[in-house]
Design a protein around this motif. Structure first.
Motif, PDB file in Angstrom:
ATOM      1  N   ALA A  26       0.424 -10.966   0.058  1.00  0.00           N
ATOM      2  CA  ALA A  26       1.655  -9.998  -0.295  1.00  0.00           C
ATOM      3  C   ALA A  26       1.438  -8.750  -0.321  1.00  0.00           C
ATOM      4  O   ALA A  26       2.256  -7.820   0.023  1.00  0.00           O
ATOM      5  CB  ALA A  26       1.992 -10.626  -1.609  1.00  0.00           C
ATOM      6  N   VAL A  27       0.040  -8.107  -1.056  1.00  0.00           N
ATOM      7  CA  VAL A  27      -0.196  -6.962  -0.857  1.00  0.00           C
ATOM      8  C   VAL A  27      -0.285  -6.167   0.558  1.00  0.00           C
ATOM      9  O   VAL A  27       0.232  -5.072   0.618  1.00  0.00           O
ATOM     10  CB  VAL A  27      -1.534  -6.657  -1.666  1.00  0.00           C
ATOM     11  CG1 VAL A  27      -2.009  -5.243  -1.436  1.00  0.00           C
ATOM     12  CG2 VAL A  27      -1.412  -7.293  -3.063  1.00  0.00           C
ATOM     13  N   ALA A  34       6.113  -1.412   5.148  1.00  0.00           N
ATOM     14  CA  ALA A  34       6.214   0.064   5.023  1.00  0.00           C
ATOM     15  C   ALA A  34       6.222   0.998   6.109  1.00  0.00           C
ATOM     16  O   ALA A  34       6.258   2.243   6.375  1.00  0.00           O
ATOM     17  CB  ALA A  34       5.783   0.827   3.717  1.00  0.00           C
ATOM     18  N   GLY A  35       5.476   0.394   7.210  1.00  0.00           N
ATOM     19  CA  GLY A  35       5.322   1.099   8.299  1.00  0.00           C
ATOM     20  C   GLY A  35       4.333   2.297   8.514  1.00  0.00           C
ATOM     21  O   GLY A  35       3.447   2.185   7.783  1.00  0.00           O
ATOM     22  N   GLY A  38       3.336   3.423   4.900  1.00  0.00           N
ATOM     23  CA  GLY A  38       2.739   2.209   4.118  1.00  0.00           C
ATOM     24  C   GLY A  38       1.139   2.376   4.478  1.00  0.00           C
ATOM     25  O   GLY A  38       0.260   2.358   3.793  1.00  0.00           O
ATOM     26  N   GLN A  39       1.035   2.684   6.062  1.00  0.00           N
ATOM     27  CA  GLN A  39      -0.456   2.725   6.397  1.00  0.00           C
ATOM     28  C   GLN A  39      -1.169   4.117   5.810  1.00  0.00           C
ATOM     29  O   GLN A  39      -2.328   4.015   5.475  1.00  0.00           O
ATOM     30  CB  GLN A  39      -0.644   2.929   8.010  1.00  0.00           C
ATOM     31  CG  GLN A  39      -2.035   2.871   8.462  1.00  0.00           C
ATOM     32  CD  GLN A  39      -2.791   1.588   8.207  1.00  0.00           C
ATOM     33  OE1 GLN A  39      -2.229   0.520   8.485  1.00  0.00           O
ATOM     34  NE2 GLN A  39      -3.841   1.651   7.252  1.00  0.00           N
ATOM     35  N   GLN A  40      -0.474   5.156   6.000  1.00  0.00           N
ATOM     36  CA  GLN A  40      -1.022   6.116   5.089  1.00  0.00           C
ATOM     37  C   GLN A  40      -1.211   6.230   3.836  1.00  0.00           C
ATOM     38  O   GLN A  40      -2.121   6.587   3.448  1.00  0.00           O
ATOM     39  CB  GLN A  40      -0.024   7.332   5.406  1.00  0.00           C
ATOM     40  CG  GLN A  40       0.098   7.803   6.842  1.00  0.00           C
ATOM     41  CD  GLN A  40       1.426   8.835   7.194  1.00  0.00           C
ATOM     42  OE1 GLN A  40       1.843   9.542   6.139  1.00  0.00           O
ATOM     43  NE2 GLN A  40       1.494   9.221   8.465  1.00  0.00           N
TER      44      GLN A  40
END
Length: 288
Positions: A26-27, A34-35, A38-40
């Protein structure tokens, strides 16, 4: 000693995985959903920008602040000013605990096996300790110092147990330390036949006592330490991209030409080697 044995028995129970695995997914899924943003955010919370995990930076804040709070409270002797200072220190610790929780949860989501079980118990104990200190803070703000003191000491005892597990994760299970091969050759050493490495391919080579990832892309040969710096994943079994390689275990991505971390959870750069082709062999060595 008995408490330590009890914690060990708990973390060795595979039943914990029934909770840990879906939470971990889930985390990771929340960041993926978030694409690029989200990775950043994930890279920032891992500590890629810092060069080592961010979580230990935050953990010092609550432990230090709560220790200070209890020391001030013990020395207060009913002094209102000292009691206010102790309450303020508890609040500082609570703020630091939020950062520790978010960064720790991010790191924990990229673990498995015993490390994931230990990390889950570590996190639950921290939540319990933080809840007790939050209760203590609220009670003290309402001038209920006796009740607040009891909650604070109970929270501190739980935090100490959690700190033991945190130390075990780092020093015994080597979570958050560099797992890349360190015994790399200082002089040019053959690792494989040049003809065995076609264009846009990667392979596992052997240089003395160390494994090496060797890649040929755009006619150029690059080499990195084979074991991923994060948790030792075999990079040669990962995904070769344009100018980078992705670890098959937890998705850490490294630049082929420099070893720089492009995406976490790894925070330390992958050791990069100098390469040359000589007499039909690919040779490597660490930079001078």
């Amino acid at each position: 000693m008995e408490n330590t044995k009890a914690l060990t028995r708990i973390v060795e129970n595979p039943a914990i995985d029934k909770l840990a695995e879906p939470l971990s997914k889930a985390v990771r899924g929340a960041y993926e959903a978030a694409g690029p943003v989200g990775q950043q955010a994930k890279n920032a919370l891992h500590g890629v920008w810092l060069g080592h995990p961010l979580h230990p930076v935050f953990t010092d804040v609550p432990i230090g602040a709560w220790t200070t709070a209890l020391a001030l409270d013990t020395a207060a002797n009913g002094d209102p000013a000292m009691q206010r200072a102790a309450t303020f220190a508890m609040g500082v610790g609570l703020a630091g605990a939020v950062g520790a929780a978010v960064s720790g949860l991010t790191d924990w989501s990229e673990t498995d096996g015993q490390s994931r079980r230990s990390g889950l118990i570590h996190g639950l104990l921290n939540i319990a300790a933080t809840t007790l200190f939050a209760t203590a803070y609220v009670l003290r703000r309402k001038d209920s110092h006796d009740g607040g003191r009891k909650c604070a000491w109970a929270g501190y005892a739980v935090a100490v147990g959690s700190a033991y597990l945190g130390g075990d994760l780092v020093y015994a299970q080597r979570l958050g330390v560099n797992h890349a091969d360190a015994n790399l050759p200082e002089d040019f050493t053959p690792v494989m036949d040049a003809a065995a490495l076609p264009e846009n391919a990667m392979a596992r080579g052997r240089a003395q006592d160390a494994d090496v990832l060797v890649v040929r892309q755009h006619g150029r040969v690059c080499a990195l330490a084979h074991s991923c710096a994060h948790l030792g994943g075999p990079l040669s079994e990962g995904t070769l991209k344009e100018g980078s390689v992705v670890c098959p275990w937890h998705g850490s991505e490294f630049a082929l030409d420099t070893g720089r971390v492009l995406n976490g959870p790894a925070t330390q750069n992958q050791p990069c080697l100098i390469t040359r082709e000589r007499d039909g062999r690919i040779e490597v060595k660490v930079p001078a």
